[in-house]
Design an enzyme around this catalytic site. Sequence first.
Site, PDB file in Angstrom:
ATOM      1  N   HIS A   1      -1.661  -4.992   3.655  1.00  0.00           N
ATOM      2  CA  HIS A   1      -1.226  -6.293   3.126  1.00  0.00           C
ATOM      3  C   HIS A   1      -1.016  -6.187   1.615  1.00  0.00           C
ATOM      4  CE1 HIS A   1      -0.548 -10.618   3.497  1.00  0.00           C
ATOM      5  NE2 HIS A   1      -0.955 -10.628   2.231  1.00  0.00           N
ATOM      6  N   ALA A   2       0.163  -6.610   1.153  1.00  0.00           N
ATOM      7  CA  ALA A   2       0.555  -6.394  -0.247  1.00  0.00           C
ATOM      8  C   ALA A   2      -0.386  -7.105  -1.214  1.00  0.00           C
ATOM      9  CB  ALA A   2       1.974  -6.899  -0.449  1.00  0.00           C
TER      10      ALA A   2
ATOM     11  N   HIS B   1       7.489 -10.471  -5.779  1.00  0.00           N
ATOM     12  CA  HIS B   1       6.295 -11.323  -5.727  1.00  0.00           C
ATOM     13  C   HIS B   1       5.117 -10.602  -6.394  1.00  0.00           C
ATOM     14  CE1 HIS B   1       3.434 -14.207  -3.788  1.00  0.00           C
ATOM     15  NE2 HIS B   1       2.633 -13.149  -3.847  1.00  0.00           N
ATOM     16  N   GLU B   2       4.896  -9.364  -5.999  1.00  0.00           N
ATOM     17  CA  GLU B   2       3.739  -8.620  -6.523  1.00  0.00           C
ATOM     18  C   GLU B   2       3.893  -8.346  -8.014  1.00  0.00           C
ATOM     19  OE1 GLU B   2       1.168  -8.576  -4.881  1.00  0.00           O
ATOM     20  OE2 GLU B   2       2.019  -9.100  -2.937  1.00  0.00           O
TER      21      GLU B   2
ATOM     22  N   HIS C   1       2.782 -11.069 -10.176  1.00  0.00           N
ATOM     23  CA  HIS C   1       1.339 -11.061 -10.456  1.00  0.00           C
ATOM     24  C   HIS C   1       1.033 -10.123 -11.634  1.00  0.00           C
ATOM     25  CE1 HIS C   1       0.125 -13.470  -7.083  1.00  0.00           C
ATOM     26  NE2 HIS C   1       0.444 -12.591  -6.155  1.00  0.00           N
TER      27      HIS C   1
ATOM     28  N   GLU D   1       0.914 -17.283  -7.605  1.00  0.00           N
ATOM     29  CA  GLU D   1       1.737 -16.932  -6.446  1.00  0.00           C
ATOM     30  C   GLU D   1       3.209 -17.285  -6.628  1.00  0.00           C
ATOM     31  OE1 GLU D   1       0.542 -15.061  -4.275  1.00  0.00           O
ATOM     32  OE2 GLU D   1      -1.557 -15.270  -4.878  1.00  0.00           O
TER      33      GLU D   1
ATOM     34  N   HIS E   1      -5.580 -13.382   5.361  1.00  0.00           N
ATOM     35  CA  HIS E   1      -6.345 -14.141   4.364  1.00  0.00           C
ATOM     36  C   HIS E   1      -7.654 -14.728   4.900  1.00  0.00           C
ATOM     37  CE1 HIS E   1      -2.219 -13.749   3.087  1.00  0.00           C
ATOM     38  NE2 HIS E   1      -2.595 -13.949   1.844  1.00  0.00           N
TER      39      HIS E   1
ATOM     40  N   TYR F   1      -0.415 -20.759  -1.703  1.00  0.00           N
ATOM     41  CA  TYR F   1       0.954 -20.401  -1.286  1.00  0.00           C
ATOM     42  C   TYR F   1       1.788 -21.643  -1.013  1.00  0.00           C
ATOM     43  CZ  TYR F   1      -1.313 -15.891  -0.766  1.00  0.00           C
ATOM     44  OH  TYR F   1      -2.026 -14.748  -1.008  1.00  0.00           O
TER      45      TYR F   1
HETATM   46  O1  X8Z Z   1      -0.153 -12.770   0.916  1.00  0.00           O
HETATM   47  C1  X8Z Z   1       0.934 -12.931   0.376  1.00  0.00           C
HETATM   48  C2  X8Z Z   1       1.400 -11.951  -0.689  1.00  0.00           C
HETATM   49  C3  X8Z Z   1       0.287 -11.372  -1.448  1.00  0.00           C
HETATM   50  S1  X8Z Z   1      -0.497 -12.515  -2.483  1.00  0.00           S
HETATM   51  C4  X8Z Z   1       2.164 -10.829  -0.048  1.00  0.00           C
HETATM   52  N1  X8Z Z   1       1.738 -13.952   0.747  1.00  0.00           N
HETATM   53  C5  X8Z Z   1       1.349 -14.890   1.787  1.00  0.00           C
HETATM   54  C6  X8Z Z   1       1.291 -14.230   3.148  1.00  0.00           C
HETATM   55  O2  X8Z Z   1       1.778 -13.099   3.302  1.00  0.00           O
HETATM   56  O3  X8Z Z   1       0.758 -14.831   4.071  1.00  0.00           O
HETATM   57  C7  X8Z Z   1       3.035 -14.261   0.184  1.00  0.00           C
HETATM   58  C8  X8Z Z   1       3.565 -15.392   0.998  1.00  0.00           C
HETATM   59  C9  X8Z Z   1       2.413 -15.946   1.769  1.00  0.00           C
HETATM   60 ZN    ZN Z   2       0.618 -13.055  -4.125  1.00  0.00          ZN
END
Ligand code: X8Z
Ligand code: ZN
Length: 611
Positions: free
Chosen positions: A352-353, A381-382, A385, A410, A510, A520
């Site tokens: 997960h990024a 996105h990254e 950050h 975010e 998450h 988000y």
């Molecule tokens: O978790 C993320 C990023 C890292 S902060 C890739 N996002 C959420 C997800 O993947 O559920 C970005 C959009 C929503």
């Molecule tokens: Zn993020």
Amino acid sequence: MKPKSKITSLVIASALTAALAGCQQESKPTEPKTEAPKKPTVAEATAYVADAEQRIEDIYEYAAKSAWVAQTYINSDTQYLESKANKEFKLLGIELANGAAKFNDLKLPYDIERKLKLLRLGLTLPAPANEPEKAEELSKIESQLSAMYGSGKTPDGNEYDLIQLSNVLVDSDDPQAMLDAWVQWRKVSPQMKEPYQRLVEIANEGAKDLGFKDLGAMWRSHYDMDPDAFAQEMDRVWGQVKPLYESLHCHVRAKLNEKYGEEVVANNGAIPAHLLGNMWAQQWGNIYDTVAPEGGTGVDVTERLQAKSYDAVGMVREAEGFFTSLGFKPLPDSFWTNSLFTEPRDRDVVCHASAWDITTEDYRIKMCIQITGDEFNTIHHELGHNFYQRAYNLTQPMLYRGSANDGFHEAIGDTIALSITPKYLKEIGLINEVPDADGDLPFLMRMAMDKIAFLPFGLMVDKWRWKVFNGELTPESYNQGWWQLREEYQGVKAPIARTESDFDPGAKYHIPGNTPYSRYFLAHILQFQFHRELCKIAGHEGPLHRCSIYNNKEAGAKLKAMLEMGQSRPWQEALETMTGAKQMDATAVLDYFAPLQAWLNEQNTGRECGW
Ligand code: X8Z
Ligand code: ZN
């Protein structure tokens, strides 16, 4: 994501503070006081904050590096090291948060008061004071859950590969194959239920110790306003965009019904969650072809990246180029050597990024990059950050090194990615011709499938957690409560019967990762607000969705000024600096998608919408 917050996961209320408090309560006012307790002074509060900032700075690199190796080499040794460092961090955080309370009744200078408040809110998962064994237990559970998700390994010896299973949902047209992939990934999470339940217990105790009703109330206290008012504010903004979501849902359901038939997707009710091209049905862009407007020509970024032989590093370089075009300094060399860009063959990693600031000079991303348009967006996105982190790390003291609120963090990279328009893609040589105006609808539909589809998911994840933290949902109703919210907000349902021996929330990063999720939802509103403003500064004229701020130094300077504020001021002020308004406002979303809304209204004529 950025690694939680500066004071990610620290603990102990000093035994001394607690004992002292007890003493004072018991002392009878009528008794003559021999020694009145000394009232703390402003000078002491100032010194306390300075010492706290130093102690956090001293431990931060150690905690960050331990977490980095645990996530990029998942094994029992790195879990041990990570949970040990996390425990120390937690203990420090609890000590500092509790110690801050002794200055509560003092009139203090703004910065000292704000920093004391930030200390009190520092931990995402606090443990109770005076019980270091619980801090240790909690830290171990955190590492264990993260490793379960990251490795995809289950106690029966099986291993599930999220990337592979997700690709089935992207590539397949076969409902059974998609259902199998959907079910398979959810085999990783039942084993998380028990440790998760214990985690909730301990962290709730920790939050109560710090004076919050429960952990959810503590999470909602991060927004410079009354926690309940903030929850209402999110609902207000959701109300602004809900009609657009309902229109999109209606059209998508009709198209899926055409494609798969009434048996698989009925033309009323919620949409089965395995058909939307994403493991959690949170972004639907991958089934764009099924719902695309006829006639217009869209741009397939995945196809173009592959045709131009981009590799992972090439994509990251391209994204960095956008930020430098705005006037940001390039990332340091260490970024390129320390980051993880591709999935290693020989070990388990958390794919997960995420984006990390290890020190004020050491920035990294961790991703298992695939060559697709989606991943190109995620890279922006990254990097958002990382550029945010560097902006405040180099200008702000330790306790202000964070974003105005977590939604801002975010939103930054996504704001930049909104400028990845066809015109921009031509400028970087990815396409040769910009489609004319009849390309707008396909473009907007593709964007809406990700950005609008996401909104109710962004809202419901923490609504679920808030109910778990306040006891409204119990382990006997975790899964049912999850699907109830999925259905209510998203109009999406489980494709097969689920029971309480499933733990479907755990199949979303998450939850085992304990990253708050409201951020988000906020980001998906804020990024359009930021985009609209930056486009104005860049002198853009015409529809908002055609604006790209690429190369615009004025827009870049405006953005940088906000990033450099860190969390030194309430988020409302940061928003005002940037946009002139103090309130979140989804009219920017509605402006952006106005042509699509009109088109959807036509398409949906005669259809029965809603679920
Ligand atoms: O978790 C993320 C990023 C890292 S902060 C890739 N996002 C959420 C997800 O993947 O559920 C970005 C959009 C929503
Ligand atoms: Zn993020």
